[in-house]
Scaffold this motif. Sequence first.
Motif, mmCIF file in Angstrom:
data_model
loop_
_atom_site.group_PDB
_atom_site.id
_atom_site.type_symbol
_atom_site.label_atom_id
_atom_site.label_comp_id
_atom_site.label_asym_id
_atom_site.label_seq_id
_atom_site.Cartn_x
_atom_site.Cartn_y
_atom_site.Cartn_z
ATOM 1 N N TYR A 38 39.976 57.180 -31.215
ATOM 2 C CA TYR A 38 38.806 57.807 -31.829
ATOM 3 C C TYR A 38 38.885 57.825 -33.348
ATOM 4 C CZ TYR A 38 38.279 59.360 -27.013
ATOM 5 O OH TYR A 38 38.164 59.383 -25.633
ATOM 6 N N HIS B 10 24.867 62.999 -24.916
ATOM 7 C CA HIS B 10 26.326 63.120 -24.767
ATOM 8 C C HIS B 10 26.689 64.575 -24.537
ATOM 9 C CE1 HIS B 10 30.615 62.802 -25.876
ATOM 10 N NE2 HIS B 10 30.485 61.500 -25.756
ATOM 11 N N CYS C 177 37.475 53.750 -26.703
ATOM 12 C CA CYS C 177 37.591 55.118 -26.185
ATOM 13 C C CYS C 177 38.321 55.146 -24.854
ATOM 14 C CB CYS C 177 36.214 55.776 -26.060
ATOM 15 S SG CYS C 177 35.137 55.092 -24.779
ATOM 16 N N ASN C 178 38.346 54.021 -24.135
ATOM 17 C CA ASN C 178 39.093 53.950 -22.882
ATOM 18 C C ASN C 178 40.595 54.079 -23.124
ATOM 19 O OD1 ASN C 178 36.540 53.352 -21.977
ATOM 20 N ND2 ASN C 178 36.987 51.249 -21.398
ATOM 21 N N GLU D 22 33.149 52.277 -19.560
ATOM 22 C CA GLU D 22 33.824 53.326 -20.306
ATOM 23 C C GLU D 22 34.531 54.283 -19.358
ATOM 24 O OE1 GLU D 22 31.498 53.773 -24.542
ATOM 25 O OE2 GLU D 22 31.345 55.392 -23.069
ATOM 26 N N ASP E 19 36.501 57.497 -20.719
ATOM 27 C CA ASP E 19 37.049 58.232 -21.863
ATOM 28 C C ASP E 19 38.458 58.743 -21.565
ATOM 29 O OD1 ASP E 19 34.498 57.795 -22.680
ATOM 30 O OD2 ASP E 19 33.971 59.888 -22.987
ATOM 31 N N VAL F 134 38.029 65.750 -20.401
ATOM 32 C CA VAL F 134 38.536 64.375 -20.502
ATOM 33 C C VAL F 134 39.990 64.312 -20.063
ATOM 34 C CG1 VAL F 134 39.055 62.493 -22.103
ATOM 35 C CG2 VAL F 134 36.883 63.731 -22.292
ATOM 36 N N LYS G 264 30.048 54.523 -16.317
ATOM 37 C CA LYS G 264 31.114 55.512 -16.378
ATOM 38 C C LYS G 264 31.058 56.351 -15.111
ATOM 39 C CE LYS G 264 31.707 57.253 -20.387
ATOM 40 N NZ LYS G 264 31.391 58.011 -21.626
#
Length: 303
Positions: A19, A166, A14-15, A274, A276, A240, A219
């Motif tokens: 996805y 989340h 995800c970095n 992480e 994102d 994001v 994160k």
Amino acid sequence: MQLTGRTRVAGAPCNYGIYQPDDPFVGPEDLLASLAADGYTGVDSGPIGYLGTADVLARRLATSGIGLAGGWVDLRFADPDGFADDLAGLDAALAVFTAAPVDDPRFAPRPTLACPGNPARMARPGTPPDLASALPASAWPDFAARVQQAVDRCRGHGLEPVFHYHLGTDVETEAEADRLLELTDVAVCLDTGHLALAGGDPVAAVHKWAGRIGQVHLKDADLAAHRRVRDAGGGLPEVVAAGGFCALGTGDVDLAGVLRGLDEIGYAGWLVIEQDAPAQGRDLHRIRADQHDNRRWLAEALP
């Protein structure tokens, strides 16, 4: 700090904004090689199948010297029929995780259970929470029972899962995570960035959830970027894209305090870094630089 000897550090697809399992942006061997070169010793699976399955997965991990930290599996816990349909996907993920070699049970892959996105909450993620779209109190017992069913299914495969609250989902806030922990025996995935943007205190949560933290997603978060996007009517993808999850040490999360707290409670397991990234408009040079700097930041924070 004894935490150094009790933890290993993983990166995540995800970095890189990956996805989908067939995302061609960065191939799995290239991603694993980049992680190894920067000193990571583990990786989150990303979308199931991206790193391969069965012998292909095991070979790629062995070649790179990287362990599998676990990976995201969302199930429709709020929908009985949808949940039943989603169990096949959970079983497929568990087959992937059990194919990964493990040299220490503390670092076995953690199935990371979570909810899929709730459209209304995805549109206005984080604090202040959109409680009009939250689960009603009457729904919680059955919701939690289905979470427990998934937890038991993971344990039946010899794996200990965690639950990941989340942004944009039915379990988003610290209070909602607390409620789930009350109703089940699942461990929590401490995601410091998501907790911060949902109005929680990651340092306090370390101590409150001591003994229930099964994995950590380190994160950072930019509260001002989140606020700007929310004020402009943007949702989670826009948060994001605006850098709501920034490089470690550049945002508003007290990551040093989190690490001290994890050391104090005796946490042992994966630290998954992480950050994102958006699925569109990705800058590979910037992403790789950030992942290098994130690993260096953590190395300096854990002498």
